[in-house]
Design a protein around this motif. Structure first.
Motif, PDB file in Angstrom:
ATOM      1  N   SER A  90       4.162  -5.267   0.234  1.00 25.96           N
ATOM      2  CA  SER A  90       2.953  -4.605  -0.266  1.00 25.96           C
ATOM      3  C   SER A  90       2.718  -4.984  -1.721  1.00 25.96           C
ATOM      4  CB  SER A  90       3.075  -3.083  -0.133  1.00 25.96           C
ATOM      5  OG  SER A  90       4.159  -2.602  -0.914  1.00 25.96           O
ATOM      6  N   GLY A  91       1.519  -4.707  -2.195  1.00 25.03           N
ATOM      7  CA  GLY A  91       1.220  -5.023  -3.585  1.00 25.03           C
ATOM      8  C   GLY A  91      -0.189  -4.636  -3.955  1.00 25.03           C
ATOM      9  N   LEU A 123      -1.143 -12.964  -6.347  1.00 24.90           N
ATOM     10  CA  LEU A 123      -0.326 -11.894  -6.899  1.00 24.90           C
ATOM     11  C   LEU A 123       1.024 -12.458  -7.312  1.00 24.90           C
ATOM     12  CD1 LEU A 123      -2.472 -10.373  -5.027  1.00 24.90           C
ATOM     13  CD2 LEU A 123      -0.841  -8.489  -5.056  1.00 24.90           C
ATOM     14  N   VAL A 128       4.036  -7.191  -6.617  1.00 27.65           N
ATOM     15  CA  VAL A 128       4.334  -6.936  -5.210  1.00 27.65           C
ATOM     16  C   VAL A 128       5.681  -6.238  -5.069  1.00 27.65           C
ATOM     17  CG1 VAL A 128       2.976  -8.921  -4.453  1.00 27.65           C
ATOM     18  CG2 VAL A 128       5.432  -9.186  -4.860  1.00 27.65           C
ATOM     19  N   GLY A 131       8.987  -8.667  -1.739  1.00 28.12           N
ATOM     20  CA  GLY A 131       8.826 -10.111  -1.630  1.00 28.12           C
ATOM     21  C   GLY A 131      10.126 -10.809  -1.303  1.00 28.12           C
TER      22      GLY A 131
END
Length: 236
Positions: A90-91, A123, A128, A131
């Motif tokens: 997510s980010g 991004l 994030v 990752g």
């Protein structure tokens, strides 16, 4: 005094500009090809997220007359890639009010190729969560297209529009740049919006004071303070 401040406040708000912000919400399903291991080493099901762009961003002609790029139009982007066990990756990326945006919007109004796209959404690792190792950047590209080439009347950047008109290709892709690269692991992901309701568009209301308005208000307040501090003739 109170009346003067009230008049200045009214002037200030009347000079404020209403930023034409548009929010795109999306919910896509992961299109998996084969059983090659991916960079997250987890099962992936889909992606949810949003993108916010400013429809007042000026555009430049790209290649042909009816294609325009609106660089710096994006004001915000957020995503969540999820799998069977919950969130995988997510980010979020945003810019402060008044700052130049990122990425760009591309509008194509050509015979058989009407489309709306978002690109150069990059991004960095600090934007994030979750990752993979050696991540350099996560790049996203969003595209919805129309089969009948009647979705777009011109190449101007639209405000709120009906995304269900774009009944052709509808997806968002993710590319993970890693250094060093790991051979044999998928780093390119494609998420499709199979249903027309998987993409929605809405207006975002946000009042943004113009620089000139702030300067006028500051000068007026400074004048009021100076007037109140000036001693009257004959005062002891």
């Amino acid at each position: 005094m109170k009346r003067l401040i009230g008049l200045m406040a009214a002037t200030f708000f009347s000079l404020s500009a209403n930023a034409a912000l548009v929010k795109i919400n999306f919910d896509g399903e992961y299109y998996k090809l084969g059983d090659t291991p991916n960079a997250f080493h987890q099962s992936i099901s889909g992606i949810k997220g949003y993108a916010i762009y400013e429809s007042d961003t000026p555009g430049t002609v790209f290649g042909v007359t009816d294609t325009k790029n609106y660089r710096g139009a994006l004001r915000g982007f957020g995503f969540e890639i999820y799998g069977d066990a919950g969130t995988v990756f997510s980010g979020e990326k945003t810019v402060a009010d008044g700052a130049r945006g990122f990425g760009y919007v591309q509008i194509r109004n050509l015979p058989g190729i009407d489309s709306f796209g978002l690109a150069d959404i990059d991004l960095t690792p600090d934007e994030v969560v979750g990752g993979p190792d050696s991540l350099v950047r996560a790049g996203f590209t969003f595209r919805i297209a129309a089969k009948d080439a009647k979705a777009i009347d011109n190449s101007d950047l639209p405000g709120v529009f009906d995304p269900t008109i774009f009944n052709g290709q509808r997806n968002i892709s993710l590319f993970l740049q890693r250094s060093p690269a790991v051979p044999g692991e998928i780093v390119s992901f494609n998420f499709n919006f199979w249903n027309l309701e998987d993409v929605t568009v809405e207006a975002v209301t946000q009042n943004v004071p113009e620089p000139g308005s702030l300067a006028l208000l500051g000068m007026a307040l400074a004048g009021v303070v100076a007037t109140r501090r000036k001693p009257r003739l004959g005062a002891r």
